[in-house]
Each structure stands twice: as C-alpha cells, then as structure tokens.
Enzyme design. Structure first.
Site, PDB file in Angstrom:
ATOM      1  CB  SER A  61      -7.753   3.583   2.968  1.00 54.64           C
ATOM      2  OG  SER A  61      -7.029   2.894   3.976  1.00 54.64           O
TER       3      SER A  61
ATOM      4  CB  SER B 118      -8.459   0.522   5.638  1.00 49.55           C
ATOM      5  OG  SER B 118      -9.095   1.723   5.998  1.00 49.55           O
TER       6      SER B 118
ATOM      7  CE  LYS C 242      -3.969   1.796   2.641  1.00 47.43           C
ATOM      8  NZ  LYS C 242      -4.869   1.490   3.796  1.00 47.43           N
TER       9      LYS C 242
END
EC number: 3.5.1.99
Length: 540
Positions: free
Chosen positions: A182, A206, A107
């Site tokens: 996210s 997330s 990420k």
C-alpha cells in the site's frame, strides 16, 4: 570552504555536492546525497550560510522534481506547505541532526499536524489531525523536512495503489504497471526521482512490494522497533499481524542512516512502548562472513521464473564471496502434520480474523474502488458461503487449503513463530535469503491475487525484520520461460499471476533478506552485502 583532513575530496564544494546529487535535464535526484549530506556536516568545516544554501537549493529541487513525477504517475496526495517553516526551524537548532536538511516524503496515514490522514477513504476528508505522529516529530528533530504526503490504496489493504479520492498511481518505470502497495505512492515518487527518502508502512508486504515493483530498497522492521503513536489506520483491532513503519530509498545506506536517526532518545522518550535500543553501528559495519539459509519458493505460491532466478544468482554470488549457505530453509507450518501449502490460509486467516469485524464497517459508507470491492465482499461473508465458494474444481488450491479461514486460533501465530525460530537456530543461521513477489503487476491485477503475497506476509506473521533489494531485471529469456509457467495447481490464480507479470522486460527483480526479531542492523548489513555483490556483477 576547505575540507577537513581525511575528508572525501569529492565533497570539496557545495556545487560538487549538488552535481553528485543531480544530473540530467529536469534534475534527477539520486539517493546518494542522503549519505553525502551527513559526510558534509561531519567531515567539512561548513558555514551556516553554505549549509543554508545547500538545504534551500536541494529542497527546492526535490519539490520541483516531485511535481514532475506526480504529474506523470499521480503519486502525491499533496505537498506540505509547512516544510518552509520547518526549513527555518532547523536553522535555529543548536545541534544539526543526522538528517539535517533532507527532504522526506511520508505515506498518507502517517499523521502530520494540520493535514488529513485519509487512508483513501472519503469519510476521512473532513478531520485534519491535531498533532504530529511521534515519527514525524523525531524526523523533524533530526533535521529532516517532511515535504509531501503520498497516495495509498483505499483502506490501505491492497498492494495496488488506487482510491476513489485521488485515483490510480502508476509505476514510473512503466505506466502500464502498478507501483505496488500500500506504500505505492512512496514507491513511485522515490523511483521517479522525486524523493530520496520515504516512510511507508507494512502489514503484509506494503513496504517490500512497492520496493520490489519499483526497484528500490525497503525495510520492514520488527513491530514496535519504530513508534506507531499518531499513525492512523482504516481499521482497529489488528492483533495477530501487526502494523510496522519503515524506510524506503534507492540504496541500503540511506535506510541504515534513517534507522540510526530514528532510533534515538527522543523517540524512546516520546513513546515509552518502543524498546530503548539505539542503532548498533558495529553490527551494520561488520564484514564477518554470514551463515545464510535460503529458499526460492514457499511451497504455496511459486513466483515467476525471474524471481527464482534472482535468488539463485544471489546465492551463487554470496557463496563466491565466502559466505556459508549450508542448506535450504523451507517455511514450515506450526504443526508438522499440516501440509506446507496451508500456510497462507493461516496467514490470511489471522489477518482476516482481526479484519472481519472492523474493516467492513470502516469502508461500508465509502465508494468502493474496483480493487477493493472483491476483498470487501469476501470479508463480509460468513463461514458457510466462503467454504462453499472455495470448494470448487476450478480452484483446487482453495478447495484444499481455504476452508480454515474462519476458524483460526489466536494461539497459532505464537506456535508458528516458536517452531520457525527453533528450526532457524537448529541450522545456526544468521540470516535468510528468499524471493519476493515481482516483477511489477499490470495495473488492476493486485486485487485479483491477494494470495500471491505469501512471500512477504510470512514475515509479518512471524514478526521478523525483512528487507528488499533489487538485484536484476527481467530478461527476454525470463519472458519466454514465463510462457511455460503453471504454478503448483495451474488454477485461475496461477494463470492470473502469469498475465499480471507479463510484458515486464527491463523492469526490476528483487530478493528478500530476513533476520531474527530485533536484528534490523543485521538484516541491513545482509542487504548491503547483497546490494554490493549485485553492483559488482553489473559492473563486470
């Protein structure tokens, strides 16, 4: 190359391994090679030349497929060119790690030396990080090859995936739908076949929401089970609801292998704040019957019919397999005198208390994406306009439960956790089965429905390990039942949720599996059981 005695005969040649891992025009990469890679290293007498061939070939295929997926979904921020150097480096390692030769996506905000960690913010575009995060260091020492960094929503505080720099990421299963957030870039890349293992982060769902939206398995560990050292964020000072890193993949075994690789002496030495608790293989491999608590609604935000159906069908499958499901465990509030529906007000209030001072400063100099504008405005509000806004006939849920957002005591999370654990032990539970938000939202709706994440945020507040497993898909019958959905209040939030999830026939539906703190292995073992029962049902 001849297999050693007792090895899997299906792995008797490199080409067979590649065949198992790849199929179809353009090469579709599945999760199984992650486990197969380990089997090959341990169970076969594999020469360095053959392993080099496998690693180079598979890494190249991952990059090619990832490029194809990002062209369709905009899931990648960029490739990591140093992965070629890492490939050469692991060939010089005397001991081959558990993730030897496995390409891993990470990420955006998980620091990799020489690359930006933007969190989707323009102001972060000019400062490459100077050192790998501890997690990236451990991945590399275990032979993994970080090869790509994935897209995130602006500031990370959204469960869609869009920012003003890199744009909107789409769900590879349906381009009208969001991949979640996210960790949405990770979800889209893995679901599209461009990566077999990714590392995301979770502060309100997330990891679990993208896994639910994209049909993946994802684990949110207990905070501090994995090191956060070197991981950047858009804000500082979040104390009540801690960040946590965790793996995402297409099957539970891959999550378990990743956790086993990361929970090693090197991580414990590089970050002494991480408890030195190696992965307990005996717990994960156990076949003992489980005592499972369950519920299909949290009493605040009832999820779509398909999500509740998934819990019901999974509960029935677990009972048929001999597990005990003695009672429904309802999420309880820290004080019995407080209505259960106020739970989310506290959850968001704890997070908001920490965010209100630092988050607006972090993004005020940035161009706001549409998805973050409403949230930004709410965090800037002082108590009195917030209270006047929520006390309206049009939003009865807010009127009843929203007035406490600015008066949250820092002692409440501890009291809440203590009461919840006491109830868990009273029922003598091993694990809990519960719903997770899904199916995938139509793009743009997540920013309008922050309250809908109550199913996942609960376990961030409690700091329990929680994972998501896909068990079904949306049916035509689910769509028909959705037309009758009114939620608890039939207010604008309920009606917006109905619009957000409409048109999802064929998309994945998942359930959430939960264990007590520091029991990640038990959580994964329960997830594996749910996954196995789901596959058996589909096969039948």
């Amino acid at each position: 190359m001849s297999p050693s005695p007792g090895s899997d005969p299906s792995l008797d040649s490199p080409l067979r391994w590649l065949e198992l891992g790849c199929s179809g025009e353009g090469v579709t990469i599945h999760a199984k090679p992650l486990a197969l890679a380990l089997k090959i290293q341990v169970a076969t007498k594999c020469s360095c030349v053959v392993m080099l061939f496998l690693t180079n070939t598979y890494s190249s295929m991952c990059s090619a497929k990832a490029l194809e997926v990002t062209q369709q979904t905009n899931c990648l921020r960029h490739f990591i060119p140093e992965c070629e150097e890492q490939l050469q480096e692991i060939q010089r390692q005397k001991e081959k790690g558990l993730l030897y030769g496995i390409p891993v996506s990470i990420k955006d905000h998980i620091s990799h030396k020489g690359h930006l960690s933007t969190c989707g913010l323009v102001q972060c575009l000019d400062t490459p990080v100077q050192e790998d995060s501890v997690l990236v260091k451990v991945l590399k020492s275990q032979g993994a090859i970080p090869f790509a960094m994935t897209n995130v929503p602006q500031s990370l505080f959204n469960y869609d995936c869009s920012n003003p720099i890199f744009g909107q990421t789409l769900n590879p299963l349906n381009h009208q739908k969001s991949p979640g957030g996210s960790s949405g870039g990770e979800g889209a890349l893995i679901a599209g076949g461009g990566s077999i293992l990714g590392i995301g982060s979770d502060v309100g769902g997330s990891i679990r929401l993208p896994s639910s939206f994209c049909g993946l398995c994802g684990l949110k560990p207990t905070a501090e089970r994995l090191s956060l050292s070197g991981v950047s964020g858009s804000v500082s000072g979040i104390l009540a609801v801690p960040w946590v890193l965790g793996p995402m993949a297409r099957d539970v075994d891959s999550l378990a292998l990743c956790m086993k690789a990361l929970l090693c002496q090197e991580m414990f030495q590089l970050d002494p704040t991480v408890p030195p608790m190696p992965f307990d293989e005996d717990v994960y491999s156990s076949s003992a019957r489980l005592r499972v608590g369950y519920y299909d609604t949290d009493g605040y935000f009832p999820l779509p019919p398909c999500a509740r159906r998934a819990v019901r069908e999974t509960r029935e499958a677990l009972q048929a397999a001999g597990h005990q499901l003695p009672t429904v465990l309802m999420p309880k509030c820290p004080r019995s005198t407080v209505p259960a529906q106020r739970r989310l007000s506290w959850e968001w209030g704890w997070l908001k208390r920490d965010l209100s001072n630092s988050w607006p400063r972090a993004v005020e100099a940035d161009t706001h994406s549409p998805a973050s504008s409403l949230k930004h405005g709410c965090l800037l509000l002082p108590p009195w306009p917030c209270q006047s806004l929520v006390h309206t006939p049009e939003k009865p849920r807010c009127s009843r439960h929203g007035c406490g957002l600015h008066v949250i005591s820092p002692l409440l999370p501890k009291a809440y956790r203590t009461e919840f654990i006491a109830r868990w032990r009273e029922l003598r539970l091993d694990v809990v089965l519960c719903p997770v938000l899904g199916p995938a939202f139509t793009t743009g709706y997540a920013g309008k429905l922050l309250t809908a994440i109550s199913s996942t945020m609960l376990y961030n507040v409690l700091n329990f390990p929680a994972g998501v497993v896909p068990v079904s898909t949306v049916t035509e019958a689910d769509e028909e039942e959705l037309k009758l959905y009114q939620g608890y209040c039939d207010d604008p939030w309920d009606r917006t949720l109905k619009q957000a999830v409409a048109g999802a026939v064929g998309l994945p539906v998942a359930v959430q599996c939960v264990a007590l703190p520091w029991r990640e292995e038990l959580c994964l073992r329960f997830m594996k059981e749910v996954e196995t029962l789901g596959r058996e049902k589909r096969a039948a």
